[in-house]
Write a protein that holds these residues in place. Structure first.
Motif, PDB file in Angstrom:
ATOM      1  N   UNK A 197       2.149   7.739   2.534  1.00 38.52           N
ATOM      2  CA  UNK A 197       0.705   7.495   2.643  1.00 38.52           C
ATOM      3  C   UNK A 197       0.390   6.647   3.865  1.00 38.52           C
ATOM      4  N   UNK A 198       1.237   5.641   4.133  1.00 43.74           N
ATOM      5  CA  UNK A 198       1.068   4.815   5.336  1.00 43.74           C
ATOM      6  C   UNK A 198       1.161   5.679   6.584  1.00 43.74           C
ATOM      7  N   UNK A 206       8.078  14.574   0.897  1.00 49.17           N
ATOM      8  CA  UNK A 206       7.598  14.910   2.249  1.00 49.17           C
ATOM      9  C   UNK A 206       6.103  15.069   2.246  1.00 49.17           C
ATOM     10  N   UNK A 207       5.534  15.077   3.422  1.00 52.88           N
ATOM     11  CA  UNK A 207       4.139  15.467   3.596  1.00 52.88           C
ATOM     12  C   UNK A 207       4.044  16.394   4.805  1.00 52.88           C
ATOM     13  N   UNK A 244       0.238  10.439 -11.491  1.00 53.62           N
ATOM     14  CA  UNK A 244      -1.016   9.819 -11.066  1.00 53.62           C
ATOM     15  C   UNK A 244      -0.789   8.741 -10.026  1.00 53.62           C
ATOM     16  N   UNK A 245       0.373   8.065 -10.077  1.00 54.45           N
ATOM     17  CA  UNK A 245       0.657   7.000  -9.117  1.00 54.45           C
ATOM     18  C   UNK A 245       1.298   7.518  -7.834  1.00 54.45           C
ATOM     19  N   UNK A 246       1.477   8.841  -7.721  1.00 56.11           N
ATOM     20  CA  UNK A 246       1.960   9.428  -6.472  1.00 56.11           C
ATOM     21  C   UNK A 246       3.409   9.869  -6.467  1.00 56.11           C
ATOM     22  N   UNK A 273       9.726  -0.370   6.839  1.00 57.00           N
ATOM     23  CA  UNK A 273       9.337  -1.673   6.317  1.00 57.00           C
ATOM     24  C   UNK A 273       8.847  -1.589   4.884  1.00 57.00           C
ATOM     25  N   UNK A 274       8.074  -0.565   4.585  1.00 56.76           N
ATOM     26  CA  UNK A 274       7.561  -0.375   3.227  1.00 56.76           C
ATOM     27  C   UNK A 274       8.690  -0.061   2.251  1.00 56.76           C
TER      28      UNK A 274
END
Length: 271
Positions: A202-203, A268-269, A174-176, A224-225
């Motif tokens: 997501x960014x 990945x996306x 649920x948190x990804x 950075x994230x």
């Protein structure tokens, strides 16, 4: 469900089935990601065969073969509850002397292959064995291992195999966090840190949706994230795995591999 442990017993059971077989090869310690593959196979085929085999050929000498998570009884119940027709759980499938499938270096020496040389040779070698044993119409693999999908499709095409490789969407908590058997290695603090992986992706997705297509600028924000995690790679490629400097909508993939403590995780996306 029939559970078989030898190739001879597998062949005997397969003779009872027709040719419309869906196949889900796994290394066990099954979770909801595997569930999605099995359910898709069941929806598209008359019979579903699942294999569980922790394949030593795809592990490097310093990797986690011996401690890779296993749950034999739990996996059997998992497959039985989902209505799998045959569960194949061999102890070994290798011989002292045998040919080996070598993945093309153009596809297998980059990204995962750069960090894990020979890994894809082991993947293709065992899949070649399983495909010849099971003779499935369709075989199901998750998109989390996108480079693996590319290498497998190359083998199918090159060896004229009459098998349809079905890519399946990444299943997340649920948190990804992308589901992975290796998530079991994470302690509570590491589990929280691992969420940086999905946040960085997501960014990237949000930046692209807002019109930013420069890979270097997107990667800088992702890095950075991800601090202070150790980054193995962040790569932007097209669907043929060529590196790209600019995102092309509908044709691009962002791949990432990082270490959370000693545990290496990938994600990945597809853009």
């Amino acid at each position: 469900m029939t559970v078989v442990y030898t190739k001879e017993d597998l062949k005997a059971e397969l003779l009872k089935l027709n040719k419309n077989i869906g196949f889900v090869p796994t290394m066990g310690y099954l979770h909801n990601g595997h569930k999605s593959l099995i359910e898709k196979s069941k929806s598209e085929n008359e019979y579903t065969v699942v294999s569980i085999f922790v394949n030593p050929a795809q592990f490097l000498p310093n990797e986690d073969l011996d401690k890779y998570p296993r749950n034999k009884e739990g996996d059997i119940k998992f497959c039985e509850d989902l209505g799998v027709d045959i569960l194949f759980m061999p102890k070994d499938v290798y011989f002292d002397y045998e040919p080996k499938v070598i993945a093309p270096k153009e596809l297998a020496s980059i990204l995962e292959g750069a960090t894990r040389p020979g890994h894809f040779d082991g993947v293709l070698t065992v899949l070649n064995k399983f495909f010849n044993l099971v003779k499935p119409k369709n075989a199901y693999f998750g998109k989390k291992d996108t480079q693996q999908l590319m290498v497998i499709n190359n083998m199918i095409k090159s060896f004229f195999m009459n098998i349809n490789i079905v890519p399946c969407e990444i299943i997340r908590e649920e948190d990804g966090l992308a589901l992975s058997s290796r998530n079991s290695y994470l302690d509570e603090e590491q589990r929280v840190m691992a969420l940086k992986i999905f946040r960085s992706l997501t960014k990237a997705k949000n930046m692209i949706e807002n019109g930013e297509l420069d890979s270097n600028l997107i990667q800088k924000e992702m890095r950075g994230i991800l601090e202070p995690l150790k980054i193995d790679y962040i790569e932007f490629v097209d669907k043929e795995f060529n590196k790209i400097d600019k995102i092309k909508l509908g044709e691009s993939i962002i791949l990432i591999a990082v270490y959370v403590g000693p545990t290496r995780l990938i994600d990945n996306i597809w853009i």
